[in-house]
Design an enzyme around this catalytic site. Sequence first.
Site, PDB file in Angstrom:
ATOM      1  N   GLU A  17      30.405  25.827  22.575  1.00 55.12           N
ATOM      2  CA  GLU A  17      31.179  26.500  21.536  1.00 55.12           C
ATOM      3  C   GLU A  17      30.490  27.775  21.040  1.00 55.12           C
ATOM      4  O   GLU A  17      31.138  28.789  20.789  1.00 55.12           O
ATOM      5  CB  GLU A  17      31.391  25.562  20.340  1.00 55.12           C
ATOM      6  CG  GLU A  17      32.249  24.342  20.627  1.00 55.12           C
ATOM      7  CD  GLU A  17      31.424  23.137  21.093  1.00 55.12           C
ATOM      8  OE1 GLU A  17      30.396  23.325  21.784  1.00 55.12           O
ATOM      9  OE2 GLU A  17      31.816  22.002  20.775  1.00 55.12           O
ATOM     10  N   LYS A  19      28.392  29.732  22.599  1.00 57.50           N
ATOM     11  CA  LYS A  19      28.492  30.800  23.604  1.00 57.50           C
ATOM     12  C   LYS A  19      29.811  31.553  23.444  1.00 57.50           C
ATOM     13  O   LYS A  19      29.842  32.780  23.365  1.00 57.50           O
ATOM     14  CB  LYS A  19      28.409  30.181  25.002  1.00 57.50           C
ATOM     15  CG  LYS A  19      28.724  31.141  26.120  1.00 57.50           C
ATOM     16  CD  LYS A  19      28.986  30.389  27.426  1.00 57.50           C
ATOM     17  CE  LYS A  19      29.384  31.349  28.533  1.00 57.50           C
ATOM     18  NZ  LYS A  19      28.296  32.232  28.962  1.00 57.50           N
ATOM     19  N   GLY A 441      21.877  40.679  49.956  1.00 53.26           N
ATOM     20  CA  GLY A 441      22.717  39.550  50.377  1.00 53.26           C
ATOM     21  C   GLY A 441      24.110  39.555  49.808  1.00 53.26           C
ATOM     22  O   GLY A 441      25.091  39.568  50.537  1.00 53.26           O
ATOM     23  N   ARG A 524      23.812  32.878  27.152  1.00 50.41           N
ATOM     24  CA  ARG A 524      23.776  32.490  28.570  1.00 50.41           C
ATOM     25  C   ARG A 524      23.262  31.076  28.747  1.00 50.41           C
ATOM     26  O   ARG A 524      22.246  30.698  28.185  1.00 50.41           O
ATOM     27  CB  ARG A 524      22.862  33.421  29.364  1.00 50.41           C
ATOM     28  CG  ARG A 524      23.349  34.810  29.475  1.00 50.41           C
ATOM     29  CD  ARG A 524      24.582  34.877  30.373  1.00 50.41           C
ATOM     30  NE  ARG A 524      24.743  36.253  30.803  1.00 50.41           N
ATOM     31  CZ  ARG A 524      24.335  36.710  31.977  1.00 50.41           C
ATOM     32  NH1 ARG A 524      23.759  35.905  32.849  1.00 50.41           N
ATOM     33  NH2 ARG A 524      24.490  37.979  32.286  1.00 50.41           N
ATOM     34  N   GLU A 614       8.472  31.282  38.901  1.00 48.12           N
ATOM     35  CA  GLU A 614       8.848  30.490  37.722  1.00 48.12           C
ATOM     36  C   GLU A 614       8.225  29.107  37.699  1.00 48.12           C
ATOM     37  O   GLU A 614       8.137  28.481  36.660  1.00 48.12           O
ATOM     38  CB  GLU A 614      10.375  30.305  37.673  1.00 48.12           C
ATOM     39  CG  GLU A 614      11.074  31.555  37.264  1.00 48.12           C
ATOM     40  CD  GLU A 614      12.555  31.329  37.048  1.00 48.12           C
ATOM     41  OE1 GLU A 614      12.983  30.179  36.835  1.00 48.12           O
ATOM     42  OE2 GLU A 614      13.273  32.331  37.099  1.00 48.12           O
ATOM     43  N   HIS A 703      20.893  45.974  37.987  1.00 47.62           N
ATOM     44  CA  HIS A 703      21.395  45.496  36.697  1.00 47.62           C
ATOM     45  C   HIS A 703      22.136  46.595  35.957  1.00 47.62           C
ATOM     46  O   HIS A 703      22.839  46.334  34.995  1.00 47.62           O
ATOM     47  CB  HIS A 703      20.234  44.997  35.835  1.00 47.62           C
ATOM     48  CG  HIS A 703      19.470  43.885  36.487  1.00 47.62           C
ATOM     49  ND1 HIS A 703      18.278  44.095  37.132  1.00 47.62           N
ATOM     50  CD2 HIS A 703      19.761  42.580  36.621  1.00 47.62           C
ATOM     51  CE1 HIS A 703      17.858  42.949  37.634  1.00 47.62           C
ATOM     52  NE2 HIS A 703      18.736  42.014  37.342  1.00 47.62           N
TER      53      HIS A 703
END
Length: 763
Positions: A17, A19, A441, A524, A614, A703
């Site tokens: 909600e 988001k 890609g 996100r 990461e 980006h």
Amino acid sequence: MVTTHNLGFPRIGARRELKFALESYWKGQSSRDALTALGATLRQRHWQQQSALDLVPVGDFSFYDQVLDTSFMLGNLPERARHFHGDTLDNVFRVARGRSAQGAEEHTACCAGIAAGEMTKWFDTNYHYIVPEFTADTTFRLDASRLLQQLAEARAQHVRAKPVIIGPVSYLWLGKAKDDTDRLALLERLLPVYAELLAQLAAQGVEWVQIDEPVLVTELDADWQQALGHAYRQLATDHIRVLLASYFGPLQDNLPLACRLPVAGLHVDAVNARDELPSLLKLLPSDKVLSLGVINGRNIWKADLAATLDWLEPVAAQLGERLWIAPSCSLLHVPVDLASEQKLDADIRSWLAFALQKLDELAVLATALNRGRTAVAAELAENAAAIAARRTSPRVTNPAVKAAVSCISPALGQRQSPYPVRIRKQSALLALPPYPTTTIGSFPQTAEIRQVRSRYKAGELSEAAYRTAIQAEIAHCIREQEALGLDVLVHGEAERNDMVEYFGEQLDGYAFSQFGWVQSYGSRCVKPPILFGDISRPKPMTVEWIRYAQSLTDKPMKGMLTGPVTILNWSFVRDDQPRSVSCQQLALAIREEVLDLERAGVRIIQIDEAALREGLPLRRSQWQAYLDWAVEAFRISANGVQDETQIHTHMCYSEFNDIIAAIAGMDADVITIETSRSDMELLDVFDDFKYPNEIGPGVYDIHSPNIPTREHIVQLMQKAAERIPAGRLWVNPDCGLKTRQWAEVIPALTQMVAAARTLRATV
Ligand code: GLN
Ligand code: ZN
């Protein structure tokens, strides 16, 4: 009696909600009042859902990020955001997201555009926070209004509130000095603000405050350790009790320090630091509360409650009232409610626990400790049955996979010949020009493509119609690349929703939730697939599309795969075997795909490892062990091919200094990396290391919608050639193009190809 509490709750909402409300507000489609009202509704609901706890976190709700909220609370705004005269929440969003210049001239100093704050990962999670900015002039001033308002709301709801704040030392540690200021030098200025905050909370009648100092699980230099001691001695007060919270790992050499700090209680991650319990019990002064994080706040598995009670009961007997229990960390890192999942396989569902179920588990443990196991006999029996079912399920254990893993030998990760031999054979076969051009890609994922995929998934489109539609898209993508004059083509990834989910869906051992969203940053979220069992590949996953693509062109077609480490790091993984073993299984599955692609005549295969970095553990002392198995997994997946087959890998980040040896150890023939924003300086690391293989340093930032110029690309590549011999350089964008429009991609790649031609003229 044991006390139960929680360190933090997911704020995005079971149906995301928050988001949707944020995005609607940002687009100007709804009012700020509507957004703040939704925030209040979510807080109210989440407190209600936690009402069985003895202490409920307050202040963990954020419209964007708790670290950014802390910066606002401490009055530490970057200079560029200080003179805004609008609403505070809007200023939070300005700093979080940046804003382009707009509006009247006289407002350039206040409401005009500003750059977004830098974002980085919150410890070893996939949550990203807005990095606090410091300079020598940084001062602090308390504005506790947000926290006090949430406290008042909680009180009105009769919540037993425990405010949650980030501690002063972790706050400084998480930030970045914009000049050569020593962050720790700011501690003296910061502590009075914290003291004032504690006084304000005490004045509100708050009994306990949770102060998070997750730096305690990292390797701290002596000055940071001293800072902790100093800070908490300064803040010590009789007016409020401090629960100092550490999480995400063991305390190790910070343990004696943590036990000595003059606070009323200490929270430790008992899932990751069970072994430290004896030392804690010995060193923690007998007037202090010990809060044990006994339920894993980082995974989605049911806890083994009986096994937990086996070790927890004696601790409870020893500590009595001094024992608190909680999840290991904030539940921010898990989805909200398993009850929403209607499509998950019933077996797998019965093995899982999301945030609300984890709180239920905590309640069962507390009752068992307070009133004996018989008081929750039914719950414990149900839990034991689920744990046993999972342990023995043939869906989890696949003997053939186990056997294959046990046969892994170093030879499996070994190419036939070293790079110099391979590259000669590959060059002869591929006959590429100097400065060959390629892409990473994906090509634009248009609304039409998304619709084709979702209609196919919903059963509205037949398999044949789906295949025709995707083939048409591939054909279009190849026509465009040929027209552009690119040297190594790709099929464009139109069939992929996501680079991990696509493979997970085709591998045995993976399950998918419908609502298992976890906040990544701001609005996100990600929905990590659930790796629950031994991994195997029932059939080829990409071969049909790549073979079709190759059939349409004489140019070499690059087959596109996601690597085992990235698939692992972007999944919820098993807690019943080491990550390294799951990674080996993934590596074997990807290896089969690589070999099938090679057999289908694909000469170049790219294995993306976007998330390799990461996975680095929090403590540097554990980095090498991780890198060893991660690199080995990549090598297993890639290195079964003939010398003539060219292996590419791709990594979209720009920090390689501390892992360059591991990157070289992957021994990919070609690596493409993000470099455009670093002005090619990033290549110094590769140069210094004498990185031996080929490199495609990204020449433009995908980006941004900006179209790079040929001149700029030529300049960048010339800088690259000062560091890496021209004969080993490729020309490509920073990353995949799926988020861009064709109208941006065509002109950008036109400039890129033109730049490569200019460069070729110079060799
Ligand atoms: N091959 C992927 C793409 O082009 C790589 C994405 C990534 O590195 N994040 O989209
Ligand atoms: Zn990338």
